[in-house]
Enzyme design. Structure first.
Site, PDB file in Angstrom:
ATOM      1  N   ASN A   1      34.818  36.403  41.260  1.00  0.00           N
ATOM      2  CA  ASN A   1      35.342  37.631  42.021  1.00  0.00           C
ATOM      3  C   ASN A   1      35.928  38.752  41.292  1.00  0.00           C
ATOM      4  OD1 ASN A   1      35.787  38.788  44.545  1.00  0.00           O
ATOM      5  ND2 ASN A   1      37.459  37.345  45.128  1.00  0.00           N
TER       6      ASN A   1
ATOM      7  N   HIS B   1      44.983  35.191  49.619  1.00  0.00           N
ATOM      8  CA  HIS B   1      43.994  34.343  50.302  1.00  0.00           C
ATOM      9  C   HIS B   1      44.453  33.406  51.519  1.00  0.00           C
ATOM     10  CE1 HIS B   1      42.077  34.499  46.253  1.00  0.00           C
ATOM     11  NE2 HIS B   1      41.082  34.119  46.916  1.00  0.00           N
TER      12      HIS B   1
END
Length: 511
Positions: free
Chosen positions: A331, A365
């Site tokens: 990521n 997240h």
């Protein structure tokens, strides 16, 4: 495969196909409005009335840019956007409808983009202020070059278009506003850039990832890790091993999604920069001198790449030997955002900065305890890795480093699988139940390795201290050396020289 995953893949594939049309649109204004309309349509399709959340966050950040001083607008945006992200995720506890998973993905990326554009506005203001104070011509010229390729002055509508452009609106990758603004000016189609071939070069691995995901999800589902059967009918070592195929399955799913999201950007021409300018994931060009030369003499021989939107290095994530190196391949555009807007802005010791950055990542997240249990384990692993690298690896030869790296790679993958269980199981009770069933083995391993590193450091420190002491006592000054004369029968004041003699009776000079 879940229905949500099928919808996700279909929308990404449709976005890739639309890029062929979007890339050939003429004016920047046309690109803005078409990209925004398609992005809003996609967001509405997956969110319904929950589209109000992204709209509200975007409008509030537009107000921040307009009315908050640029000296601290970035901090206001950071705290406000992260606070709203928390409300967005717990709003069902106060009577609002729970948001669907795809809207959560939209809100996550939108949060990064809106905070990021406020940081870009702040950095532009800061560098313009520095320009007025600098007298050195070379430094001033360098700062002018940086401003030329970094400065931003977005209008309210520019912010809105950037927020809802269809490229990356569902799943990322993250890209700066300046990268978006450069894309609006058009892609260098006549200068050797072949977007279709670039997509084909990147997308060919996706069927392999999807096939691997479907096979492993069938034989090693995550749900089995929550079933009582694995705790009653299977042993300790099986539960340790079972984390590996579950984590492999997770990687295949993520790899496929990340690669498809990169292809959306590539087909639209977003993030295409000359290779000589050394683009970095999330950031864009890093060598502005090369970019300047390329823009002055653009030709068909100019090589371009899409490293700016490169979000996953699958080989690096799987085969680099350390957790630190593996995370840098995972990521990558979000890693850039965290590094640029969190880590580098903190004026603290490195371990504290790493812990706070991982906390920010876990917060971004979600609210589940598994994210925090997973990511807040990382700083301790990084500390142990760095300790062993300094104490052991740097002292080894080439063959020793080779063996060390393979052992470190095995430990890294086990650590990733161990943390991955928390990331996937999400809930604190299920995560701790599974970790408890294997004796918190990798937490224990980190403690043992840390103690071992301390012991090795103690031994090496004592050895180095003794070596320094022996060297210090072995030094003989010039006056002592001159007391001995290299002669056979030297007599001083009538007495025989008592200096030590060799086998031939000659006096040996002390060195």
């Amino acid at each position: 495969m879940k229905v949500e995953d099928i919808v996700y893949v279909c929308l990404l594939v449709a976005s890739i196909g639309f890029g062929q049309v979007y890339r050939r649109l003429g004016s920047p204004e046309t690109r803005k409005w078409v990209g925004t309309c398609v992005g809003l349509a996609l967001t509405l399709a997956v969110s319904g009335s929950h589209l109000l959340h992204p709209l509200f966050l975007t409008l509030s950040n537009i107000m921040i840019i307009l009315y908050i001083p640029k000296s601290f607008c970035h901090m206001i945006s950071f705290w406000w956007s992260f606070m709203y992200l928390l409300f967005f995720r717990v709003c069902h506890y106060v009577g609002l409808e729970m948001v669907p998973p795809h809207t959560n993905a939209v809100q996550m990326m939108l949060t990064l983009k809106l905070i990021g554009i406020c940081f870009e506005v702040h950095d532009t203001w800061r560098k313009r202020g520095e320009m007025k104070k600098i007298d050195d011509k070379e430094k001033k010229a360098q700062l002018e070059l940086e401003l030329k390729y970094e400065e931003v002055d977005p209008s309210p509508m520019d912010v809105f278009h950037y927020a809802f452009c269809y490229i990356g609106v569902l799943t990322g990758p993250y890209y700066k506003y300046r990268v978006y603004a450069d894309m609006l000016q058009g892609t260098p189609i006549n200068s050797g850039l072949d977007c279709i071939q670039a997509v084909l070069n990147r997308i060919w691995v996706v069927p392999l990832y999807v096939a691997a995901y479907l096979v492993f999800d069938h034989f090693f589902p995550l749900s089995f890790a929550e079933d009582d059967t694995i705790f009653t009918d299977y042993g300790f070592f099986y539960r340790i091993w079972y984390m590996t195929p579950v984590f492999f399955n997770f990687r295949m799913r993520i790899y496929a999604g990340f690669v498809l999201s990169e292809c959306v950007c590539i087909m639209a021409g977003l993030g295409a920069y000359p290779t000589a300018s050394m683009p970095k994931p999330g950031h864009g060009p890093s060598k502005y001198e090369a970019l300047e030369e390329s823009s002055e003499k653009e030709s068909a021989n100019t090589k371009y790449n899409f490293e700016t939107i490169h979000n996953i290095d699958e080989f690096g994530a799987d085969f680099t030997p350390t957790v630190r190196a593996g995370m840098r391949c995972w990521n990558m555009t979000v890693q850039y955002w965290l590094a640029n807007n969190v880590y580098r802005r903190l004026k603290m010791a490195r371990p504290i900065k790493e812990a706070l950055t991982m906390f920010a990542s876990a917060y971004w997240h979600g609210v589940y305890a598994g994210y925090y249990l997973s990511m807040l384990t990382v700083p301790f692993i990084l500390a142990v890795e760095d300790y062993f690298d300094r104490l052991i690896r740097k002292r080894l030869g080439d063959s020793g480093k080779y063996a060390y790296d393979w052992f470190a790679w095995f430990v890294k993958m086990q650590n990733f699988a161990y943390m991955g269980m928390a990331f996937l199981l999400l809930h604190v009770d299920t995560t701790l139940h599974y970790w408890h069933s294997i004796g918190y083995i990798y937490h224990g391993l980190m403690i043992i390795m840390h103690c071992l590193a301390q012991y090795i450091n103690l031994i090496l420190s004592k050895a180095e201290h003794k070596l320094k002491k022996s060297r210090a006592t072995a030094i003989i000054d010039e006056h002592t050396k001159m007391r001995f004369v290299k002669t056979k029968d030297a007599v001083v004041d009538g007495e025989a020289n008592t200096a030590p003699a060799d086998c031939n009776g000659e006096v040996v000079e002390v060195q």
